[in-house]
Design a protein around this motif. Structure first.
Motif, PDB file in Angstrom:
ATOM      1  N   UNK A 145      48.596  47.673  55.997  1.00 55.02           N
ATOM      2  CA  UNK A 145      48.381  46.706  54.921  1.00 55.02           C
ATOM      3  C   UNK A 145      48.364  47.356  53.561  1.00 55.02           C
ATOM      4  N   UNK A 146      47.694  48.505  53.449  1.00 53.96           N
ATOM      5  CA  UNK A 146      47.644  49.206  52.170  1.00 53.96           C
ATOM      6  C   UNK A 146      49.022  49.688  51.753  1.00 53.96           C
ATOM      7  N   UNK A 147      49.793  50.206  52.702  1.00 51.07           N
ATOM      8  CA  UNK A 147      51.151  50.661  52.389  1.00 51.07           C
ATOM      9  C   UNK A 147      52.027  49.503  51.949  1.00 51.07           C
ATOM     10  N   UNK A 148      51.864  48.357  52.595  1.00 56.00           N
ATOM     11  CA  UNK A 148      52.686  47.188  52.253  1.00 56.00           C
ATOM     12  C   UNK A 148      52.339  46.610  50.890  1.00 56.00           C
ATOM     13  N   UNK A 149      51.190  46.982  50.325  1.00 52.97           N
ATOM     14  CA  UNK A 149      50.777  46.416  49.033  1.00 52.97           C
ATOM     15  C   UNK A 149      51.585  46.971  47.877  1.00 52.97           C
ATOM     16  N   UNK A 150      52.282  48.089  48.072  1.00 53.06           N
ATOM     17  CA  UNK A 150      52.989  48.722  46.953  1.00 53.06           C
ATOM     18  C   UNK A 150      54.133  47.867  46.435  1.00 53.06           C
ATOM     19  N   UNK A 151      54.939  47.326  47.336  1.00 54.23           N
ATOM     20  CA  UNK A 151      56.085  46.527  46.886  1.00 54.23           C
ATOM     21  C   UNK A 151      55.653  45.274  46.128  1.00 54.23           C
ATOM     22  N   UNK A 152      54.649  44.507  46.612  1.00 57.70           N
ATOM     23  CA  UNK A 152      54.185  43.381  45.789  1.00 57.70           C
ATOM     24  C   UNK A 152      53.712  43.804  44.407  1.00 57.70           C
ATOM     25  N   UNK A 153      53.115  44.985  44.302  1.00 57.58           N
ATOM     26  CA  UNK A 153      52.683  45.454  42.993  1.00 57.58           C
ATOM     27  C   UNK A 153      53.882  45.753  42.096  1.00 57.58           C
ATOM     28  N   UNK A 154      54.928  46.356  42.664  1.00 57.74           N
ATOM     29  CA  UNK A 154      56.120  46.651  41.867  1.00 57.74           C
ATOM     30  C   UNK A 154      56.801  45.359  41.426  1.00 57.74           C
ATOM     31  N   UNK A 155      56.959  44.435  42.374  1.00 53.98           N
ATOM     32  CA  UNK A 155      57.553  43.142  42.005  1.00 53.98           C
ATOM     33  C   UNK A 155      56.634  42.374  41.055  1.00 53.98           C
ATOM     34  N   UNK A 156      55.325  42.644  41.141  1.00 57.04           N
ATOM     35  CA  UNK A 156      54.392  42.045  40.207  1.00 57.04           C
ATOM     36  C   UNK A 156      54.593  42.534  38.791  1.00 57.04           C
ATOM     37  N   UNK A 157      55.299  43.635  38.626  1.00 54.30           N
ATOM     38  CA  UNK A 157      55.674  44.094  37.299  1.00 54.30           C
ATOM     39  C   UNK A 157      57.037  43.575  36.876  1.00 54.30           C
ATOM     40  N   UNK A 158      57.935  43.422  37.853  1.00 57.67           N
ATOM     41  CA  UNK A 158      59.300  42.997  37.540  1.00 57.67           C
ATOM     42  C   UNK A 158      59.367  41.504  37.254  1.00 57.67           C
ATOM     43  N   UNK A 159      58.757  40.692  38.096  1.00 57.97           N
ATOM     44  CA  UNK A 159      58.875  39.238  37.945  1.00 57.97           C
ATOM     45  C   UNK A 159      58.295  38.697  36.638  1.00 57.97           C
ATOM     46  N   UNK A 160      57.094  39.143  36.211  1.00 53.94           N
ATOM     47  CA  UNK A 160      56.587  38.614  34.938  1.00 53.94           C
ATOM     48  C   UNK A 160      57.506  38.916  33.761  1.00 53.94           C
ATOM     49  N   UNK A 161      58.053  40.140  33.724  1.00 50.85           N
ATOM     50  CA  UNK A 161      58.960  40.486  32.627  1.00 50.85           C
ATOM     51  C   UNK A 161      60.195  39.595  32.632  1.00 50.85           C
TER      52      UNK A 161
END
Length: 330
Positions: A145-161
């Protein structure tokens, strides 16, 4: 009549093709090269026990895989593991070998250290006993679960921009985009922490401490991309997205621990927002904040860079508006 002559079109097409080829090459290097040379690289481990036994252990661990540090007692070694001073350690006596690990700090290093303990125990015709001082949670013993959290965090930077620039375009919407990115980071970080702690039970540390780290990590990603986009347009957004996704993701070391990557790659990965976010999440979720200072500072610097780029774009955007106003007044 078209403004693009055949030669200009050809040059533009050539630049696009070469740029895409360079991007694919960089992506291959970022993913493949660290993997090809992955393994323990100067992993800090502790050793405690009689001098003769520790001398034998140091001879068994010669090479660049381990950075061996001597501790006077087993308790001092255990405390160093729990405080993230070292990745693990061994106590060696004439009759037994004890291996102390922190799987949540780096599962790959834990496996290599366990193998080293078994090898040392075999030399002494005994067995190694493994003590996992900082394991993953019982509901997620592999840390998936912790490893899988990285991609949502990256997309959490891409999508808002991407989305905020479409809803609030242009210079007049720049400050609204920055405010929206920070607000999104607050909501997204809180939500990700709630999922990891209460839905998947992948982390069990202080919820609010974990939440603060995730908010900072998401803010570092989103503000950096927004600042690059505001200053350089879509080229800046593409550059930032490629940097975070194609370089930051494989070099983050979140799945293996940073010591499993070659030294230079590991250092670079920890300086990028994905790697710093992963280290901060690991420190807050499993080590009560021990070792959180450097990744938190790294992320704060990235937030500052993103906001500085946005302010620079804001200042540059004001000049044409001021000139048009003065011309209209004249």
């Amino acid at each position: 009549m078209s403004n693009h002559t055949p030669s200009a079109t050809g040059r533009k097409l050539t630049l696009v093709v070469l740029g895409l080829a360079a991007l694919i090459t960089a992506m291959l290097c970022a993913f493949a090269l660290p993997s090809l040379h992955s393994g323990p690289h100067r992993v800090p481990i502790g050793v405690a026990g009689p001098e003769e036994a520790t001398k034998t252990l140091r001879q068994s661990a010669e090479g660049d895989a381990w950075d061996i540090r001597i501790y006077p007692t087993t308790d001092a070694l255990r405390d160093a593991v729990k405080d993230r001073g070292i990745a693990g350690g061994l106590t060696v006596t004439a009759h037994r070998v004890d291996v102390y690990t922190a799987t949540a700090g780096g599962p790959s290093a834990t496996g290599a250290l366990t193998a080293l303990g078994d090898r040392v125990a075999a030399q002494q015709t005994t067995r190694a006993t493994v003590h996992d001082l900082v394991p993953f949670t019982a509901d997620d013993p592999r840390g998936a679960g912790m490893t899988a959290a990285l991609l949502p965090m990256i997309f959490g930077g891409i999508f808002p921009a991407l989305i905020l620039s479409s809803v609030f375009p242009g210079h007049r919407g720049l400050r609204t985009r920055i405010a929206g990115a920070l607000l999104f980071s607050l909501v997204a970080g809180t939500a990700i922490a709630a999922v990891l702690q209460f839905a998947t039970h992948s982390v069990d540390g202080n919820y609010w401490l974990t939440t603060l780290g995730l908010i900072l990590g998401t803010a570092a990603l989103s503000t950096t991309l927004l600042g690059l986009q505001a200053l350089l347009g879509m080229a800046g957004f593409a550059l930032g997205g490629a940097l975070m996704m194609l370089l930051g993701n494989p070099l983050s070391g979140l799945a293996t621990g940073p010591h499993w990557l070659p030294t230079g790659w590991a250092a670079l990965g920890q300086l990028l927002p994905p790697g710093a976010s992963g280290s901060l999440l690991r420190a807050n979720a499993f080590f009560d904040g021990s070792g959180a200072g450097l990744p938190a500072l790294t992320l704060a610097v990235w937030v500052g860079i993103g906001i500085a780029l946005a302010l620079l774009a804001d200042r540059r955007g004001r000049r044409p508006a001021t000139a048009r106003s003065e011309a209209a007044t004249a």
